[in-house]
Write an enzyme that holds these catalytic residues in place. Structure first.
Site, mmCIF file in Angstrom:
data_model
loop_
_atom_site.group_PDB
_atom_site.id
_atom_site.type_symbol
_atom_site.label_atom_id
_atom_site.label_comp_id
_atom_site.label_asym_id
_atom_site.label_seq_id
_atom_site.Cartn_x
_atom_site.Cartn_y
_atom_site.Cartn_z
ATOM 1 N N GLU A 50 0.812 -1.225 0.000
ATOM 2 C CA GLU A 50 0.000 0.000 0.000
ATOM 3 C C GLU A 50 0.842 1.270 0.000
ATOM 4 O O GLU A 50 0.433 2.310 -0.528
ATOM 5 C CB GLU A 50 -0.957 0.018 1.194
ATOM 6 C CG GLU A 50 -2.112 -0.969 1.092
ATOM 7 C CD GLU A 50 -1.767 -2.359 1.609
ATOM 8 O OE1 GLU A 50 -0.584 -2.614 1.922
ATOM 9 O OE2 GLU A 50 -2.695 -3.194 1.692
ATOM 10 N N PHE A 112 -12.039 -6.720 13.889
ATOM 11 C CA PHE A 112 -10.944 -7.241 13.069
ATOM 12 C C PHE A 112 -10.548 -6.198 12.022
ATOM 13 O O PHE A 112 -11.398 -5.647 11.324
ATOM 14 C CB PHE A 112 -11.388 -8.541 12.386
ATOM 15 C CG PHE A 112 -10.356 -9.086 11.440
ATOM 16 C CD1 PHE A 112 -9.119 -9.529 11.910
ATOM 17 C CD2 PHE A 112 -10.602 -9.145 10.069
ATOM 18 C CE1 PHE A 112 -8.156 -10.024 11.036
ATOM 19 C CE2 PHE A 112 -9.649 -9.638 9.190
ATOM 20 C CZ PHE A 112 -8.419 -10.068 9.678
ATOM 21 N N GLN A 113 -9.269 -5.909 11.949
ATOM 22 C CA GLN A 113 -8.692 -4.948 10.987
ATOM 23 C C GLN A 113 -9.261 -3.539 11.137
ATOM 24 O O GLN A 113 -9.432 -2.816 10.157
ATOM 25 C CB GLN A 113 -8.842 -5.446 9.552
ATOM 26 C CG GLN A 113 -8.024 -6.708 9.308
ATOM 27 C CD GLN A 113 -7.801 -7.023 7.855
ATOM 28 O OE1 GLN A 113 -8.648 -6.756 7.024
ATOM 29 N NE2 GLN A 113 -6.661 -7.611 7.548
ATOM 30 N N LYS A 162 -17.476 -0.275 5.544
ATOM 31 C CA LYS A 162 -17.906 -1.265 4.545
ATOM 32 C C LYS A 162 -19.430 -1.250 4.343
ATOM 33 O O LYS A 162 -19.907 -1.349 3.212
ATOM 34 C CB LYS A 162 -17.456 -2.663 4.990
ATOM 35 C CG LYS A 162 -17.950 -3.741 4.041
ATOM 36 C CD LYS A 162 -17.170 -5.009 4.126
ATOM 37 C CE LYS A 162 -17.803 -6.037 3.202
ATOM 38 N NZ LYS A 162 -16.911 -7.109 2.832
ATOM 39 N N MET A 476 24.449 8.274 2.813
ATOM 40 C CA MET A 476 24.265 9.547 3.498
ATOM 41 C C MET A 476 24.529 9.380 5.000
ATOM 42 O O MET A 476 25.103 10.262 5.639
ATOM 43 C CB MET A 476 22.845 10.059 3.239
ATOM 44 C CG MET A 476 22.613 11.486 3.684
ATOM 45 S SD MET A 476 23.802 12.623 2.943
ATOM 46 C CE MET A 476 22.831 13.345 1.633
HETATM 47 C C1 LIG Z 1 12.269 5.218 5.509
HETATM 48 C C2 LIG Z 1 13.570 5.859 5.866
HETATM 49 N N1 LIG Z 1 14.372 5.291 6.795
HETATM 50 C C3 LIG Z 1 15.561 5.859 7.124
HETATM 51 C C4 LIG Z 1 15.958 7.032 6.540
HETATM 52 C C5 LIG Z 1 17.285 7.676 6.917
HETATM 53 N N2 LIG Z 1 18.203 7.692 5.789
HETATM 54 C C6 LIG Z 1 18.403 8.768 5.003
HETATM 55 S S1 LIG Z 1 19.480 8.511 3.776
HETATM 56 C C7 LIG Z 1 19.769 6.932 4.261
HETATM 57 C C8 LIG Z 1 20.720 6.053 3.497
HETATM 58 C C9 LIG Z 1 20.266 5.748 2.132
HETATM 59 O O1 LIG Z 1 21.111 4.790 1.554
HETATM 60 P P1 LIG Z 1 21.060 4.437 0.018
HETATM 61 O O2 LIG Z 1 19.665 4.269 -0.423
HETATM 62 O O3 LIG Z 1 21.961 3.312 -0.260
HETATM 63 O O4 LIG Z 1 21.570 5.763 -0.659
HETATM 64 P P2 LIG Z 1 23.004 6.488 -0.634
HETATM 65 O O5 LIG Z 1 22.938 7.511 0.467
HETATM 66 O O6 LIG Z 1 24.036 5.448 -0.394
HETATM 67 O O7 LIG Z 1 23.095 7.132 -1.954
HETATM 68 C C10 LIG Z 1 19.007 6.632 5.396
HETATM 69 C C11 LIG Z 1 19.052 5.347 6.116
HETATM 70 C C12 LIG Z 1 15.078 7.610 5.599
HETATM 71 N N3 LIG Z 1 15.346 8.757 5.002
HETATM 72 N N4 LIG Z 1 13.911 6.989 5.261
#
Ligand SMILES: Cc1ncc(C[n+]2csc(CCOP(=O)(O)OP(=O)(O)O)c2C)c(N)n1
Length: 586
Positions: A50, A112-113, A162, A476
């Site tokens: 979703e 439920f749900q 529903k 990052m």
């Molecule tokens: C749902 C979610 N969880 C955690 C984060 C924190 N976060 C920001 S950037 C990142 C790393 C992303 O890694 P990747 O997709 O490999 O991209 P890169 O930075 O290596 O280009 C994380 C964990 C986020 N933005 N969104």
């Protein structure tokens, strides 16, 4: 003739001109799914999660002028949708999310749900409704679309029990809707607009700062006109990419945490700032005290009065639709008897800041630099592709190196920063623009958050191109750990990654692995030429690459960490404001 609630809903969606509904069935919405089966006005796209339905609907909207629509069942379906709803809310995207709810008599009894969708989504929707009476259903849907798309846009949730979908009632769809308590402003105040015109004409160091509001408000033409008329330098936020052509000489690039050196210096040192559809986010101006330490007059145009003066003091607030206000502002400038001040020296200064090219990087012959891939993608696609992204370094590289010439081509989760957005978003964009090139720039971690959508892409023949900048790190996070946590890479390395080529093939797509700089361009050309296939390109990129410039949290906008080639440059600002602001430059 009487229709069931479910039939009424599908008729309403058809009346709204809905083309696609992205969704996933379940007990609470089976009546609606049955009604969908029996109509031919819109298509339903069965996603695999979703969250992806909402992201796809969101991106469908971002890339077009239509309201996105998602449909989910009650309980877990509804909660799975919340991240997508919050993502759209943070970026003001018009969207209607329909969720199923348990039968009315069961509400509040832990059925439920059952979840309290209205309660759960209250902080992250523009508005939400629980339809308690079938006689209200059609009007509620009309209101939902109106609220989503008018004023400052945003997601609206309609929760439908529903038994309401099963009941019968007469159908009539209102042609228009009046809501006394909700009347978004359109025109700006003429007196304030006149004041703004004078300030801009008198400015010796003006700057036009534009954000996502310009994209959403379709005001790119007016932005271009006013910037041309006054010869203004233009900087944009992450959400404003493409609202002024990224390849235009007057465009000094994105500003903020990963903005260009020239954009951040210009922002800090301007004397009159015209802010349009931008909200002075902390990733843009960093700490307000630093930002405001340099005296400047601020004109702020926004459709949402609550956005104005939220983070910084504003001298000339103008509430109204950005397109209308800019048109009036252009008129006021043309009619003014003020002569424009000379800004030649200001441009000389800006060019001096621009000269060292803060986005320069070295692409050697051994390891692929992520910036290089994006740069080549820009060249290969001629800047014409729609680009979705996930969140991380790759997102910033995409923003920095793909110089969007047009608005609504850059589709990303700016406000919430949602990993997992990119692939479902690419799906939504491609369905809205079947003939366009749609690329999803992602990272190996982000793509895994909604990688199951490769299956949806197969089912509906959605041939997007996935550009995985695979650095084997949560890049990052790794960069922040390098800068702020003494290289202690706590849990930012994934020891086990799938073979993305085989994975793509398992879903029925084309997989490619590219590990040499010399192969980058050829591979991109080959992939883009495969018009009818989804191609998953796994680029093995430099593990150590960092995003520069960078303004660290809590520092002033001009205290940037710069790329290696700029670290020894002596670049003096024109009007020293505060010693600390320039501490990092040399
Ligand atoms: C749902 C979610 N969880 C955690 C984060 C924190 N976060 C920001 S950037 C990142 C790393 C992303 O890694 P990747 O997709 O490999 O991209 P890169 O930075 O290596 O280009 C994380 C964990 C986020 N933005 N969104």
């Amino acid at each position: 003739m009487e229709l069931t609630g479910a039939e009424i809903l599908t008729r309403c969606l058809a009346e709204e001109g809905v083309e696609y509904v992205f969704g996933y069935p379940g007990g609470a919405v089976l009546e609606i799914y049955d009604a969908i089966f029996r109509q031919d006005k819109f298509r339903h796209v069965l996603v695999r999660h979703e969250q992806a339905a909402v992201h796809a609907a969101d991106a469908y909207s971002r890339s077009s002028d239509k309201v996105g629509v998602a449909l989910v069942t009650s309980g877990p379906g509804a909660t799975n949708a919340v991240t997508g709803i919050a993502t759209a809310y943070m970026d003001s995207i018009p969207m209607v999310v329909i969720s199923g709810q348990v039968n009315r008599p069961a509400i509040g009894l832990d059925a439920f749900q059952e979840v309290d969708m209205v309660g759960i989504t209250r902080p992250c929707v523009k508005h939400n409704f629980l339809v308690k009476d079938i006689s209200q259903l059609a009007e509620t849907i009309k209101k939902a679309f109106y609220i989503a798309a008018s004023g400052r846009p945003g997601p609206v949730v309609v929760d439908i029990p529903k038994d309401v979908t099963q009941q019968k009632a007469k159908f009539s769809y209102p042609a228009s809707i009046q809501m006394r308590a909700y009347t978004p402003a359109q025109k700006g105040h003429p007196g304030q607009i006149k004041k703004a015109a004078q300030l801009l004409l008198d400015a010796k160091r003006p700057l036009l700062y534009i954000g996502g509001g310009v994209v959403l408000g379709n005001a790119a033409d007016e932005v271009r006109e006013i910037s041309r008329m006054l010869g203004l330098p233009v900087t944009n936020t992450l959400m404003g990419l493409g609202a002024h052509p990224g390849n235009d000489q007057q465009n000094i690039g994105m500003l903020g945490m990963h903005g260009t050196f020239e954009a951040n210096m210009t922002m800090q040192n301007c004397d009159v700032l015209l802010a349009v559809g931008a909200r002075f986010d902390d990733r843009v101006i960093s700490v307000p005290q630093h930002f405001l330490s340099s005296p400047k007059k601020i004109i702020h145009i926004d459709i949402d009065p609550s956005s104005i003066a939220k983070r910084v003091k504003v001298d000339v607030p103008i509430v109204g639709h950005v397109k209308d206000v800019l048109a009036d502002l252009i008129g006021a400038i043309q009619q003014s008897d003020h002569k424009q001040a000379d800004i030649t020296n200001w441009w000389k200064q800006i060019e001096a800041w621009r000269a060292p090219n803060s986005l320069h990087f070295d692409q050697g012959s051994d390891i692929i630099m992520p910036q290089f891939v994006v740069q080549k993608l820009y060249e290969v696609t001629g800047g014409n592709a729609f680009v979705t992204s996930d969140v991380g370094q790759h997102q910033m590289f995409a923003a920095q190196y793909y110089r969007f010439p047009e608005p609504k081509r850059w589709i990303n989760s700016g406000g919430l920063g949602t990993m997992g957005f990119g692939l479902p978003a690419a799906m939504g964009v491609k369905l809205a623009h079947p003939d366009a090139d749609v690329c999803c720039i992602t990272g190996e971690a982000s793509i895994q958050m909604n990688i199951q959508e490769l299956s949806t892409c197969k089912q509906y023949h959605v041939p997007v191109k996935v550009i995985n900048l695979n650095n084997r790190y949560l890049g990052m996070v790794r960069q922040w750990q390098e800068f702020f946590y003494g290289n202690r890479y706590s849990e930012s390395y994934m020891d086990a990654l799938p073979d993305f080529v085989k994975l793509a093939e398992a879903y029925g797509h084309v997989g490619m692995r590219i590990d040499k700089p010399a192969d980058v361009e050829g591979a991109l050309r080959e992939a883009m030429a495969l018009k009818d296939r989804l191609v998953f390109m796994d680029f093995l990129t430099d593990q150590q690459a960092n995003v520069f410039p960078m303004v660290q949290n809590g520092k002033g906008l001009t205290q940037m960490d710069l790329p290696p080639h700029m670290r020894n440059l002596q670049i003096a600002p024109p009007t020293p404001v505060n010693e600390r602001d320039y501490g990092n430059l040399c």
